[in-house]
Design an enzyme around this catalytic site. Sequence first.
Site, short mmCIF file in Angstrom:
data_model
loop_
_atom_site.label_atom_id
_atom_site.label_comp_id
_atom_site.label_asym_id
_atom_site.label_seq_id
_atom_site.Cartn_x
_atom_site.Cartn_y
_atom_site.Cartn_z
N ARG A 10 0.85 -1.21 0.00
CA ARG A 10 0.00 0.00 0.00
C ARG A 10 0.88 1.26 0.00
O ARG A 10 0.53 2.28 -0.60
CB ARG A 10 -0.94 0.01 1.20
CG ARG A 10 -0.24 0.00 2.55
CD ARG A 10 -1.19 0.23 3.69
NE ARG A 10 -0.54 0.05 4.98
CZ ARG A 10 -0.87 0.70 6.08
NH1 ARG A 10 -1.85 1.59 6.05
NH2 ARG A 10 -0.24 0.48 7.21
N GLU A 58 -18.21 4.80 -1.15
CA GLU A 58 -17.41 4.11 -2.16
C GLU A 58 -18.14 3.92 -3.49
O GLU A 58 -17.54 4.04 -4.56
CB GLU A 58 -16.94 2.76 -1.63
CG GLU A 58 -15.94 2.84 -0.50
CD GLU A 58 -16.58 3.08 0.86
OE1 GLU A 58 -15.84 3.25 1.85
OE2 GLU A 58 -17.84 3.09 0.93
N PHE A 83 -14.23 -2.63 0.67
CA PHE A 83 -15.17 -1.60 0.20
C PHE A 83 -15.09 -1.40 -1.31
O PHE A 83 -16.11 -1.19 -1.97
CB PHE A 83 -14.89 -0.28 0.91
CG PHE A 83 -14.83 -0.40 2.41
CD1 PHE A 83 -15.74 -1.20 3.09
CD2 PHE A 83 -13.86 0.26 3.14
CE1 PHE A 83 -15.68 -1.33 4.48
CE2 PHE A 83 -13.80 0.14 4.51
CZ PHE A 83 -14.71 -0.66 5.19
N HIS A 109 -5.35 -3.13 1.94
CA HIS A 109 -5.85 -3.88 3.11
C HIS A 109 -6.63 -5.13 2.72
O HIS A 109 -7.70 -5.39 3.24
CB HIS A 109 -6.71 -2.96 3.98
CG HIS A 109 -5.94 -1.85 4.63
ND1 HIS A 109 -5.37 -0.84 3.90
CD2 HIS A 109 -5.66 -1.60 5.93
CE1 HIS A 109 -4.75 0.01 4.73
NE2 HIS A 109 -4.90 -0.44 5.96
N ASP A 117 -7.88 -5.49 12.40
CA ASP A 117 -9.15 -4.94 11.93
C ASP A 117 -10.24 -6.01 11.87
O ASP A 117 -11.43 -5.69 11.82
CB ASP A 117 -8.99 -4.30 10.55
CG ASP A 117 -8.27 -2.96 10.62
OD1 ASP A 117 -7.95 -2.54 11.75
OD2 ASP A 117 -8.02 -2.36 9.58
N ARG A 167 -1.67 -4.47 3.68
CA ARG A 167 -1.34 -3.59 4.80
C ARG A 167 0.02 -3.93 5.41
O ARG A 167 0.76 -3.06 5.85
CB ARG A 167 -2.43 -3.71 5.87
CG ARG A 167 -2.15 -2.94 7.15
CD ARG A 167 -3.17 -3.29 8.22
NE ARG A 167 -3.01 -2.47 9.41
CZ ARG A 167 -3.68 -2.66 10.54
NH1 ARG A 167 -4.56 -3.63 10.63
NH2 ARG A 167 -3.47 -1.88 11.58
#
Length: 314
Positions: A10, A58, A83, A109, A117, A167
């Site tokens: 990322r 999104e 998303f 991610h 998460d 991530r």
Amino acid sequence: MSEVKKIATRESYGNALVELGKEHDDVIVLDADLAGATKTGIFQKAFPQRHIDCGIAEGNMMGVAAGLAATGKVPFASSFAMFAAGRAFEQVRNSIGYPKLNVKIGATHAGISVGEDGATHQCNEDIALMRTIPGMTVIVPSDDVEAKAAVKAAYEHQGPVYLRFGRLAVPVINDNPNYEFEIGKAITLRDGSDVAIIAAGLEVNEALVAAERLAEDGIQAEVINMHTIKPLDSEAVLKAAEKTGKIVTVEEHSVIGGLGSAVCDIVAETACAKVMKIGVNDVFGESGPAGELIKKYELDGESIYNKVKAFVEK
């Protein structure tokens, strides 16, 4: 021994966007209130007039990206994989895929390595979703070098592209002068005749670790970096199948609909090899440190070694 350099893809995405922005005025970056996490904030700082924060919306972001593409711009719509591929699937399919618009989707991610998460954000279904969209190119880079090359290649490619980033900081394995990235062209990182391990994303490094262990047992494993899931390099798959007769796919994604399924589609047409799929086995993830989760879900090099050894010796 010097410490292996580790960088999250990322982070590579954000840095690559800045380099693109310097070279091309038509690059526009969109984000959904996650610029700090997706690292598009790096681009925002360099080119504030070409960065659009669409907020936590999104689906709308994908519509904005489609509109920009229709005017000749090259938008990179960015959000977490959950998303970008999940929440906004309808807009990606109907507003970007159906009219074949030149939108690039930067999905960060992805996978179990999202870690703390938890299951709601650990998207293990995005590759399966995106590869069903006609004309969608799907790329899963394995490290910093490849991620930057993939972003550049995505810009140069005409049509929608889904880029999958992680991530977790991962080892840089493609930092060599002979490295070349080409969409749809797999890279053989290690030769072998007993079994072929085809991997993508952070699992490429884990596959190399497993191959080293297998070599100690006299098992020569070929390791193939299949960075492009769609279009899949069918020639590389069939060549490996013919050479070894046994293929193992490894991915940080569900075993349903991802890299393993794509490889099986090719092999099934010729029935030229046996295939074992290693990935997330039809379960949701859970909250925890990324490294521990990778081990628990048996996606680490040691687990791959054990599974491949049993598969070869069976």
